[in-house]
Design a protein around this motif. Sequence first.
Motif: not given
Length: 303
Positions: A168, A227, A231, A244, A247, A252
């Motif tokens: 992230t 995962r 996150l 992912v 995401d 994200r």
Amino acid sequence: MDTITRMRCFIKVAEHKGFSAAARDIGRSKALVSKYIGELEDELGVRLLNRTTRQVSLTETGEAYYKEAVEILQRIDDLQASVQSVHGDVRGRLRISAPRSMGDQMLNQAMMEFLKEHPEVVLDLRLEDRFVDLVEEGFDLAIRVTDLEDSSLIARRIAPFRTVVVATAEVIEKYGLPRVPQDLAERPCIIDTNYRFKQNWSFGQNGQRATVAVKGPVEVNSAAAAREAALLDLGFLRTPLFFVAEDVRAGRLEVVLEDYEPPERGIHAVYPHRRHLSGKVRALVDFLVGWFAAAKKPEADAR
């Protein structure tokens, strides 16, 4: 009793290195299998097997006969499968093995669409993160997303497979953007223990391979849990891009160390070398190749 049936029994005994296991595999009694082998040896006038109370092994002549017999029966099976696939319907039970993470993420959809097109197929899909023994466990096909090292298997690539490191924005800001793979040794990493090398992450650049030992707050044998940890800002995660991709597209997660990613591998459909590719299996493999290509999955541009 025909020679082809005796040859098939002989091959099973040779592969299982015993009469009992071979008999269970082909659904005949041990005594009957032994009788078939004796008849084959009498017909040829040679001894094919060395028998002891503990094991069965091939004689020198038996080894040569085994190799030729496998090739002959393979050609016979391929011819029969070819005729059946052209003139027969796609029907019957399909027993498939695939990684749980891949099934949960995308394979389930592809499989259900295949069933919709072929309603006479009965699907037995086993999602589990281990390498099954296709022959011993009776699988028609396996979907694998790793380098293939078993020469006894035939593989067809159905889609590309890219491995990435993601995190992230919060994690990158807190710990700093890793510039080279070695930087990860000093940063928290989320470890998916389903992968063979676990804490040793491999990277590549200019044809050279490097391995970095990582550690962190999470070690888990679930791609979904790994995962979620990523996150929730718990560290850097090495994972297949397909897991992912959404995401990354949504912002994200961010991909890091792209210049050091290992060479692109593939998602493969694999089946035993000595088992003919039946019409139903061939239909499924062809469908998966087309499905992934049409959907541009799993390696759609997620940058």
